[in-house]
Scaffold this active site. Sequence first.
Site, PDB file in Angstrom:
ATOM      1  N   PRO A 161       0.835  -1.211   0.000  1.00 44.64           N
ATOM      2  CA  PRO A 161       0.000   0.000   0.000  1.00 44.64           C
ATOM      3  C   PRO A 161       0.872   1.265   0.000  1.00 44.64           C
ATOM      4  O   PRO A 161       1.750   1.415   0.837  1.00 44.64           O
ATOM      5  CB  PRO A 161      -0.783  -0.100   1.316  1.00 44.64           C
ATOM      6  CG  PRO A 161      -0.622  -1.497   1.787  1.00 44.64           C
ATOM      7  CD  PRO A 161       0.645  -2.026   1.197  1.00 44.64           C
ATOM      8  N   GLU A 162       0.653   2.112  -0.970  1.00 40.25           N
ATOM      9  CA  GLU A 162       1.370   3.387  -1.038  1.00 40.25           C
ATOM     10  C   GLU A 162       0.453   4.503  -0.561  1.00 40.25           C
ATOM     11  O   GLU A 162      -0.708   4.255  -0.252  1.00 40.25           O
ATOM     12  CB  GLU A 162       1.815   3.635  -2.492  1.00 40.25           C
ATOM     13  CG  GLU A 162       2.854   2.648  -3.003  1.00 40.25           C
ATOM     14  CD  GLU A 162       4.234   2.875  -2.366  1.00 40.25           C
ATOM     15  OE1 GLU A 162       4.435   3.930  -1.736  1.00 40.25           O
ATOM     16  OE2 GLU A 162       5.094   1.994  -2.505  1.00 40.25           O
TER      17      GLU A 162
END
Length: 271
Positions: free
Chosen positions: A2-3
């Site tokens: 997850p960014e």
Amino acid sequence: MPELPEVETTRCGIAPFIENNTITKVIVRNRSLRWPIPTGLNAKLSQQKILSVTRRAKYLLIETDIGSLIIHLGMSGSLRILSSNEAVEKHDHFELQFKNGVSLRLRDPRRFGCVLWEKDDPQKHKLLINLGPEPLDNVFNAELLFEKSRKRKATIKQFIMDAQIVVGVGNIYASESLFLAGIRPTRPAGKITKQNAKDLTAAIKKILKQAIKQGGTTLKDFRSSDGKPGYFQQKLKVYDRKNEPCIKCNKPIKQITLGQRSSFYCPLCQK
Ligand SMILES: [Zn+2]
């Protein structure tokens, strides 16, 4: 992994369900995340109301009157809203149950995420206090990037991925932003021009805004019990396109390794 855009999408997805909602129970099924989940959270948080859900870099901050939970999704974490009586699955390590029958569940198969407690200002927590500005904040601008880059020998790609310079520019977003700004990832940060700094800050903001916007379209998934979180693959212009033609000039895209991360660039368009 997850960014920042996925974390922001998560925040937008969960906030409407838990803000102003009262916690009835905190369940820890597996304490061993990146750092152990602190003990005593159930005693502390039962009957506490969630005041807000905010984000700093890739940390989600869930604020109550007596302190805040700081949650990071690590490599594989996801947060979902579902009915509290929904069957628990293998990697559902942490859960907040609420008065209205919904739960917020953290699933994290690789357990690199974290759930921490901070009774004072979470912004001053040791993990957060030294972070650089948010990329979409006005504080992050061309002047700041240019000033901070002076005399820096690190490559511009590694420089913009440094969380003390600006947070949330992950590997894919760094490659894409540099392509958009026409800057080769290997250029020493200290050698960028004022115009480069202007183009690059604009590119970073544009790429991240697009990603957040795109993530928003998957918000409905946060409600479904089997739904995957709102991670998404953006239409990438240069990342993972080795030997494919550049969308601007048709030259084959090159792949190199910088700081142990794959980098992609066009040898003609990026200088
Ligand atoms: Zn090109």
